[in-house]
Design a protein around this motif. Structure first.
Motif, PDB file in Angstrom:
ATOM      1  N   ARG A  38      -0.235   6.930   1.509  1.00 17.79           N
ATOM      2  CA  ARG A  38      -1.454   7.747   1.519  1.00 17.79           C
ATOM      3  C   ARG A  38      -2.724   6.932   1.256  1.00 17.79           C
ATOM      4  NH1 ARG A  38      -0.133  10.451  -4.292  1.00 17.79           N
ATOM      5  NH2 ARG A  38      -0.743   8.610  -5.495  1.00 17.79           N
ATOM      6  N   SER A  39      -2.601   5.623   1.050  1.00 16.16           N
ATOM      7  CA  SER A  39      -3.770   4.785   0.766  1.00 16.16           C
ATOM      8  C   SER A  39      -4.668   4.680   1.983  1.00 16.16           C
ATOM      9  CB  SER A  39      -3.343   3.372   0.354  1.00 16.16           C
ATOM     10  OG  SER A  39      -2.691   3.396  -0.875  1.00 16.16           O
ATOM     11  N   CYS A  49     -12.577   5.323   5.600  1.00 18.13           N
ATOM     12  CA  CYS A  49     -12.065   6.389   4.728  1.00 18.13           C
ATOM     13  C   CYS A  49     -11.328   7.451   5.541  1.00 18.13           C
ATOM     14  CB  CYS A  49     -13.192   7.025   3.903  1.00 18.13           C
ATOM     15  SG  CYS A  49     -14.269   8.135   4.830  1.00 18.13           S
ATOM     16  N   PHE A  56      -5.591   5.537   7.393  1.00 19.30           N
ATOM     17  CA  PHE A  56      -4.643   5.036   6.400  1.00 19.30           C
ATOM     18  C   PHE A  56      -4.479   3.524   6.568  1.00 19.30           C
ATOM     19  CE2 PHE A  56      -3.019   9.474   6.804  1.00 19.30           C
ATOM     20  CZ  PHE A  56      -3.291   9.864   5.485  1.00 19.30           C
ATOM     21  N   ALA A  88       0.850  -1.192   0.000  1.00 21.43           N
ATOM     22  CA  ALA A  88       0.000   0.000   0.000  1.00 21.43           C
ATOM     23  C   ALA A  88       0.884   1.238   0.000  1.00 21.43           C
ATOM     24  CB  ALA A  88      -0.902   0.013   1.225  1.00 21.43           C
ATOM     25  N   GLU A  89       0.460   2.256  -0.709  1.00 20.94           N
ATOM     26  CA  GLU A  89       1.134   3.549  -0.631  1.00 20.94           C
ATOM     27  C   GLU A  89       0.834   4.144   0.735  1.00 20.94           C
ATOM     28  OE1 GLU A  89       0.665   6.318  -3.864  1.00 20.94           O
ATOM     29  OE2 GLU A  89       0.114   4.690  -5.218  1.00 20.94           O
ATOM     30  N   GLU A 111      -9.518  -2.410  -3.128  1.00 22.38           N
ATOM     31  CA  GLU A 111      -8.651  -2.617  -4.286  1.00 22.38           C
ATOM     32  C   GLU A 111      -7.587  -3.685  -4.067  1.00 22.38           C
ATOM     33  OE1 GLU A 111      -7.307   1.217  -5.706  1.00 22.38           O
ATOM     34  OE2 GLU A 111      -9.380   1.946  -5.851  1.00 22.38           O
ATOM     35  N   THR A 142      -9.784   2.033   0.604  1.00 18.58           N
ATOM     36  CA  THR A 142      -9.201   1.746  -0.710  1.00 18.58           C
ATOM     37  C   THR A 142      -8.437   0.430  -0.670  1.00 18.58           C
ATOM     38  OG1 THR A 142      -9.022   4.102  -1.144  1.00 18.58           O
ATOM     39  CG2 THR A 142      -7.690   2.638  -2.527  1.00 18.58           C
ATOM     40  N   TYR A 143      -7.664   0.228   0.372  1.00 15.88           N
ATOM     41  CA  TYR A 143      -6.887  -1.005   0.544  1.00 15.88           C
ATOM     42  C   TYR A 143      -7.807  -2.225   0.571  1.00 15.88           C
ATOM     43  CZ  TYR A 143      -3.585  -4.264   2.772  1.00 15.88           C
ATOM     44  OH  TYR A 143      -2.784  -5.338   3.071  1.00 15.88           O
TER      45      TYR A 143
END
Length: 161
Positions: free
Chosen positions: A20-21, A60, A63, A17-18, A29, A25-26
């Motif tokens: 900033r994710s 949301c 992180f 994961a980045e 995705e 989102t993690y």
């Protein structure tokens, strides 16, 4: 990229994961767990609600890297082991606690957190607990009825608002 490892719905998982994710989102995705919905990306609607280490969290607003090593439960984890609907999910189906379904995952997760802490909440307590989750379709009446039913209480007395 950072490797993020956690236990999700009882299974150990790991994916990059980045920094900033977001956790939402993690989950959607990287882990393909799309039951967690993203409505507002600001923590206002509650559609992304999950449990992190047993606590209700709007995914949301967190992180993915903050959840490294955590135990996560998503709406997919609310089903029974055989894949059938769990008690709360079944109550939502039986009492028409969903309409378009967009808010439903967050409502189910909020309901689970409430019933864990307060197994027999009053109607007022259910309504207060749901104040952080928005539904634009149902008017909340059948959602409240569903949660009361999941707690084993009589839903005939639930007042229409």
């Amino acid at each position: 990229m950072t490797q993020v490892s956690m236990t999700v719905n009882g299974k150990a998982v790991s994916a990059p994961a980045e920094g900033r994710s977001l956790l939402s989102t993690y989950l959607r995705e990287a882990l393909q767990l799309t039951g967690t919905h993203v409505g507002c990306d600001t923590g206002q609607c509650g559609a992304c609600t999950v449990h992190v280490n047993g606590k209700m969290v709007k995914s949301c607003n967190m992180f993915a890297t903050e959840a490294d090593g955590a135990e996560i439960t998503t709406v997919e984890g609310m089903a029974n082991g055989d894949g059938s609907l769990g008690v709360i999910q079944q109550a939502f189906q039986d009492h028409h606690g969903l309409q378009c379904g967009f808010c439903t995952p967050g409502m189910v997760m909020a309901a689970a957190a409430l019933l864990k802490d307060n197994p027999k909440p009053s109607e007022a307590e259910v309504r207060a607990h749901l104040s952080g989750n928005l539904c634009r379709c149902t008017g909340y009446h059948n959602i409240v009825k569903s949660i009361m039913a999941a707690s084993g209480q009589d839903v005939a007395a639930v007042a229409a608002e």
